[in-house]
Motif scaffolding. Structure first.
Motif, PDB file in Angstrom:
ATOM      1  N   GLY A 128       0.797  -1.218   0.000  1.00 47.88           N
ATOM      2  CA  GLY A 128       0.000   0.000   0.000  1.00 47.88           C
ATOM      3  C   GLY A 128       0.827   1.264   0.000  1.00 47.88           C
ATOM      4  N   SER A 129       2.152   1.141  -0.225  1.00 39.66           N
ATOM      5  CA  SER A 129       3.036   2.304  -0.281  1.00 39.66           C
ATOM      6  C   SER A 129       3.915   2.154  -1.514  1.00 39.66           C
ATOM      7  N   VAL A 130       3.616   2.912  -2.545  1.00 34.38           N
ATOM      8  CA  VAL A 130       4.188   2.699  -3.877  1.00 34.38           C
ATOM      9  C   VAL A 130       5.346   3.658  -4.156  1.00 34.38           C
ATOM     10  N   ALA A 131       6.412   3.132  -4.750  1.00 36.46           N
ATOM     11  CA  ALA A 131       7.563   3.940  -5.130  1.00 36.46           C
ATOM     12  C   ALA A 131       7.297   4.672  -6.446  1.00 36.46           C
ATOM     13  N   VAL A 132       7.762   5.914  -6.514  1.00 37.55           N
ATOM     14  CA  VAL A 132       7.806   6.679  -7.765  1.00 37.55           C
ATOM     15  C   VAL A 132       9.247   7.146  -7.895  1.00 37.55           C
ATOM     16  N   GLY A 176       9.946  -8.112  -9.786  1.00 35.87           N
ATOM     17  CA  GLY A 176       9.456  -6.925 -10.455  1.00 35.87           C
ATOM     18  C   GLY A 176       8.668  -6.011  -9.554  1.00 35.87           C
ATOM     19  N   LEU A 177       7.938  -6.585  -8.602  1.00 42.26           N
ATOM     20  CA  LEU A 177       7.133  -5.762  -7.716  1.00 42.26           C
ATOM     21  C   LEU A 177       7.978  -5.060  -6.669  1.00 42.26           C
ATOM     22  N   ASP A 178       9.209  -5.483  -6.463  1.00 42.85           N
ATOM     23  CA  ASP A 178      10.067  -4.804  -5.506  1.00 42.85           C
ATOM     24  C   ASP A 178      10.276  -3.342  -5.873  1.00 42.85           C
ATOM     25  N   LEU A 179      10.272  -3.045  -7.145  1.00 43.02           N
ATOM     26  CA  LEU A 179      10.424  -1.659  -7.574  1.00 43.02           C
ATOM     27  C   LEU A 179       9.259  -0.802  -7.115  1.00 43.02           C
ATOM     28  N   LEU A 180       8.129  -1.424  -6.812  1.00 43.33           N
ATOM     29  CA  LEU A 180       6.970  -0.666  -6.357  1.00 43.33           C
ATOM     30  C   LEU A 180       6.980  -0.440  -4.852  1.00 43.33           C
TER      31      LEU A 180
END
Length: 300
Positions: A128-132, A176-180
């Protein structure tokens, strides 16, 4: 003389229309079962922390599902009703100021930083905390370079996966989701990072800042992010950045983290200059061969 059979059919059809109007059984957009409960999550925008940026969340169907401004930690809160067909979501952040780990100074953001959320499941996996970040911006550019008919959750996931395989192969499990998953916020020379995925992610971003500063001419983190996003679309990254990234990441990890994080950075696989384009067939199937050309074995 009235045709009684025709009258009965006409009355029957009218009753069906009336029933449909009362029960909503006709398949128009207003009858689609869309939840009215907003989805709530946050983002962390960072080269180093991106503060005061104007961000917008766009769905596949609806532009501007939500808009927000990042706070002093680069964090923004989203509350949006996300209907069917809206994923993948694209987050775009413009303006604001960020902390440059290479110069240890605050600089103006003169580029657009992006992220991509393939699905509701990916959002859950990100906690629930996404990287940009620079890396998610590369993934978004790769995804948006595909023809519209090929843009879906599978190719969005592959875009994230293929960027992590290229520049951050040692981050987490590489799915791949680690980047998020949001990195540790680095917003001043006093910031430190821990020996975990979030700290390592922050170290990679700092390594990119240092790599950009070493180019001729030097590039700020925002300019480097734009350059790498454009190169991601062509499939080949600047070797002058890639060749020093691992060492620069370890350098920051040792200075702002600890010896264990520095060792983790040193032990990580080397980045590569090649970014693979997503394939619409998905991954190789158990019996069907490559999903793009195989039979039922290809995974979506």
């Amino acid at each position: 003389m009235i045709n009684s059979k025709k009258m009965r059919l006409t009355m029957f059809a009218a009753s069906i229309v009336a029933a449909g109007a009362l029960t909503g059984c006709f398949n128009d957009e207003s009858a689609d079962p869309v939840s009215s409960t907003p989805t709530e999550f946050s983002t962390t925008a960072a080269y180093g922390a991106l503060v005061g940026a104007d961000c917008v969340v766009n769905g596949t169907v609806t532009a501007a599902l939500d808009q927000y401004v990042t706070n002093a930690d680069g964090v923004g809160s989203i509350s949006a009703t996300i209907g069917a067909g809206e994923y993948p979501l694209i987050i775009s952040c413009t303006g604001g100021n960020y902390y440059n780990e290479a110069s240890e100074a605050t600089e103006a953001n003169d580029e657009t930083l992006k992220s991509i959320i393939p699905s509701a499941g990916a959002l859950t996996d990100a906690g629930g905390s996404v990287a940009v970040t620079t890396l998610t911006s590369m993934a978004a550019a790769l995804y948006e370079s595909l023809p519209a008919a090929q843009r879906n959750a599978s190719t969005a996931n592959q875009s994230l996966t293929n960027v992590i395989k290229a520049l951050a192969p040692g981050l987490g499990n590489g799915d791949g989701l680690d980047l998020l998953r949001a990195p540790t916020v680095v917003k001043s020379s006093a910031s430190t990072v821990a020996n975990n995925d979030a700290g390592y992610y922050a170290s990679i971003l700092a390594g990119l800042a240092k790599a950009g500063a070493g180019l001729t001419p030097a590039l700020s983190p925002s300019k480097l992010a734009a350059k790498l996003a454009a190169e991601t679309v062509t499939g080949t990254l600047d070797n002058n950045v890639v060749s020093v990234l691992k060492a620069k990441t370890a350098e920051f990890a040792g200075a702002k983290g600890d010896s264990a994080l520095q060792q983790k950075s040193n032990d990580a696989p080397a980045p590569t200059t090649t970014v693979t384009k997503p394939t619409t067939g998905g991954t190789t199937g158990g019996t069907g061969g490559t999903g793009g050309t195989g039979g039922s074995g290809g995974q979506p």
